[in-house]
Write an enzyme that holds these catalytic residues in place. Structure first.
Site, PDB file in Angstrom:
ATOM      1  N   LYS A 263      -4.765   9.465  -4.929  1.00 29.95           N
ATOM      2  CA  LYS A 263      -3.328   9.229  -5.077  1.00 29.95           C
ATOM      3  C   LYS A 263      -2.750  10.331  -5.953  1.00 29.95           C
ATOM      4  O   LYS A 263      -3.340  10.700  -6.977  1.00 29.95           O
ATOM      5  CB  LYS A 263      -3.094   7.855  -5.709  1.00 29.95           C
ATOM      6  CG  LYS A 263      -1.630   7.451  -5.851  1.00 29.95           C
ATOM      7  CD  LYS A 263      -1.530   6.029  -6.393  1.00 29.95           C
ATOM      8  CE  LYS A 263      -0.087   5.592  -6.567  1.00 29.95           C
ATOM      9  NZ  LYS A 263       0.025   4.206  -7.073  1.00 29.95           N
ATOM     10  N   SER A 335       3.136   1.651  -3.905  1.00 30.89           N
ATOM     11  CA  SER A 335       3.091   3.077  -4.252  1.00 30.89           C
ATOM     12  C   SER A 335       1.765   3.751  -3.906  1.00 30.89           C
ATOM     13  O   SER A 335       1.704   4.969  -3.827  1.00 30.89           O
ATOM     14  CB  SER A 335       3.411   3.284  -5.730  1.00 30.89           C
ATOM     15  OG  SER A 335       2.357   2.850  -6.554  1.00 30.89           O
ATOM     16  N   SER A 359       0.806  -2.330  -6.400  1.00 26.92           N
ATOM     17  CA  SER A 359       0.730  -1.033  -5.728  1.00 26.92           C
ATOM     18  C   SER A 359      -0.553  -0.816  -4.952  1.00 26.92           C
ATOM     19  O   SER A 359      -0.632   0.105  -4.139  1.00 26.92           O
ATOM     20  CB  SER A 359       0.902   0.105  -6.747  1.00 26.92           C
ATOM     21  OG  SER A 359       2.241   0.159  -7.186  1.00 26.92           O
TER      22      SER A 359
END
Length: 649
Positions: A263, A335, A359
């Site tokens: 990420k 996210s 997330s």
């Protein structure tokens, strides 16, 4: 404690408030409001305008109504000449605007324009006030602070060289007999353990795997919008190192030579770490994140930095919006959108995501992958963008629960530069006897999981996690938003919020956070402490099965620090399929396996048991099967509803 140093007005005027029993030198003017707001500051007011001070005193009550406070009428009458005060009262709207503007000047936030100030006032009235009142009722009815202490812990030690405990590595199962498929897509959807066996037996090289996954990343990214940066040069360099080590007789374990994605809130030297934001899209951090360093030491090979929603909020980023591989009419939500979508589509075997509040759980559930949010503090966060030090967690997105255990084993441990990280002596999940476990299931649990685990010998019982704290969602919002604003104060002050990709997300929440007082933030933490103690008392089972996207459970689990495993359990037809008989788009069905803190092995063991006799986790999304006349709608027709706050009255 030293009292704040405050300079009063011109002594011949003194439009001030007098504190009971205070000598004349402690008289204050408008700056007293700052202390009443609960903000610990040192402020000097150099001869403020008498007219503005009188106006501020006159408008005190209206100002305090906005912040759910009351101010007593001043003990002393304001003695100024009539020429200094306009006797005609201002219209209500004008008075309110002046009060609001004065308030923001006092908390050093006068950079907001009138429109934003009014928006903040509306948000504070609708959201902040109910949370203030609920938390005070829960934990602030008795003085002295002996009850309901905050769970936040400060470590004042300057010794960062903390010796690691002798933690045992997990005992991975043997997968002898694994053979290299002829089809590259079949290779792409193999588990980490299967790929590791192919590497170990030299049926495939790390370099060949890098080529396969980079090819898929570039092929599907134009549809899914899940990649920020390809780390191609680094990937081939690390793959060569892995292949060379193996040829020399050194095998680092099941992640040796396995490609993966990070990420894009995780820093890797020499590559952009954009945080998904227009404001930081060219940012390069010369930091080697702890989690990246751990994976590199395990022989894993980084092939891409994957999408994070802008500043780790939802799935909108500066380059677009990430889609769900199972149904491209949907966004991936959450996210950690890039890690979830890329793993689901076979673009990487596994990826590292993060969660502060949903997330990981939301995109994993939406994209139909297995993901594990570990116990808070089990994975170090050095080099990772921070939202909230007491909520942020890193974890893996994988094909299987067994893969999640493998990755957790590689990244867990004490990070000397992360004060919250710990060396937790996890039990080996591969050695757990699930027949000795009692596992609960809530009313919203997927009964298929309950039945399968029951058939495997697990004692399954109805269960509800009970607690009296009724402001769980509000506590999380206060904690996350205030902490986030502390980390992005300059970003807001310099107007970069106006560049933010989704104006109804962080900009709105962080403006509202600007007027959360210090006192009420601490009350929220005390209420959080009460929640933790009540959940611990109520958690009378070894684990429980429940809905993994229920917002109350998401907030509760993150506030308490519970580990949870997300597993896909099935699929159903989408509600509005395109006009073609062969539509393969699906909505995923999933479940969450929740365990107490530091009992991660139990959730993982139950997930492995379930997946050993089911195959939902092996299904492949239809990213290659859009239909003869099918196009990608932009924007998608399926709208994801915004997050809502629910306060139980």
């Amino acid at each position: 404690m030293v009292a704040p140093q405050i300079t009063t007005c011109d002594p011949t005027i003194r439009p001030c408030l007098l504190t009971r029993g205070s000598p004349p030198r402690t008289r204050t003017c408008a700056p007293l409001l700052l202390l009443l707001l609960g903000l610990t500051v040192s402020l000097t007011v150099a001869n403020p305008s008498c007219e503005s001070s009188v106006s501020m005193v006159r408008n005190c009550k209206q100002l305090w109504k906005i912040l759910d406070r009351k101010v007593s009428v001043p003990r002393r009458r304001i003695t100024t000449s009539p020429s200094n005060i306009t006797q005609t009262e201002l219209p209500d709207k004008t008075m309110e605007a002046k009060c609001l503007q004065s308030m923001f000047e006092l908390i050093d936030s006068g950079f907001f324009n009138e429109t934003k100030i009014q928006e903040i006032a509306n948000g504070a009235t609708e959201m902040n006030l109910p949370i203030y009142r609920t938390n005070r009722k829960l934990v602030a009815t008795k003085n002295g602070g002996l009850e309901n202490p905050s769970p936040l812990v400060f470590n004042a030690s300057w010794n960062r060289e903390v010796p690691r405990a002798q933690a045992k590595r997990f005992n991975y199962p043997s997968l002898s007999g694994v053979r290299l498929p002829e089809n590259e897509e079949d290779i792409a959807f193999m588990s980490v353990l299967e790929l590791g066996e192919l590497i170990k037996t030299k049926q495939v090289t790390s370099k060949e795997l890098v080529r396969i996954y980079l090819k898929r990343l570039k092929r599907y990214n134009h549809v899914l919008e899940s990649v920020v940066t390809y780390t191609e040069e680094l990937a081939y360099k690390q793959a060569k190192e892995a292949d060379d080590l193996l040829s020399q007789g050194t095998y680092l374990g099941p992640l040796h030579g396995i490609p993966y994605g990070l990420k894009d809130i995780v820093a890797v030297p020499g590559y952009k770490t954009t945080w998904g934001s227009t404001s930081f899209k060219d940012q390069v951090l010369d930091i080697e994140a702890w989690v990246y360093r751990r994976l590199k030491a395990s022989g894993a090979v980084l092939v891409a930095k994957l999408v994070t929603g802008s500043l780790a909020y939802d799935d909108i980023w500066f380059g677009g919006r990430t889609r769900n591989p199972w149904n491209i009419e949907e966004f991936s939500t959450g996210s950690s959108a890039g890690p979830a979508a890329s793993t689901s589509a076979g673009m990487v075997p596994f990826a590292i995501g993060s969660e502060t509040a949903g997330s990981m759980t939301y995109p994993a559930a939406r994209c139909g992958v297995t993901a594990f949010r570990p116990t808070f503090g089990s994975v170090g966060r050095t080099g990772v963008m921070s939202l909230s030090e007491s909520l942020d967690k890193l974890g893996p997105f994988c094909r299987t629960a067994a893969d999640c255990a493998v990755v957790l084993d590689a990244i867990k441990g004490k990070d000397p530069d992360d004060l919250s990280s710990r060396e937790i002596a996890f039990v080996d999940p591969f050695s757990v006897d699930i027949t000795k476990l009692t596992v609960g299931y809530t009313k919203d649990a997927d009964m298929k999981v309950v039945e399968v685990l029951g058939s495997k010998g697990v004692n399954m019982v109805p269960f509800e996690l009970n607690y009296t704290v009724d402001s769980v969602q509000g506590i999380l919002n206060f904690t996350m938003d205030v902490d986030m604003l502390a980390h992005f104060d300059e970003w807001q002050r310099t107007g970069q919020e106006d560049l933010y990709e989704a104006q109804d997300q962080w900009p709105v929440e962080l403006r509202r956070a600007r007027v959360v007082t210090a006192v009420d933030y601490i009350q929220a933490q005390r209420a959080r402490g009460k929640l933790i103690r009540e959940v611990e008392k109520s958690f009378i089972v070894d684990a429980f099965i429940g809905n993994v996207t229920d917002w109350e459970k998401v907030c509760m689990g993150n506030l308490v620090g519970l580990p949870v495993l997300v597993i896909p359990t099935g699929f159903k037809n989408i509600s509005e399929p395109p006009p073609t008989k062969s539509c393969r788009r699906r909505t995923t069905i999933n479940a969450g396996i929740y365990a107490p803190p530091e009992r991660d092995h139990i959730a993982l063991a139950l997930g492995m048991a379930y997946q050993s006799v089911t195959d939902a986790h092996k299904k492949r999304p239809p990213v290659d099967d859009l239909g003869p006349d099918d196009s990608i709608p932009n924007p998608p027709r399926a709208i994801i509803p915004p997050r809502r706050l629910h306060i139980h009255e």
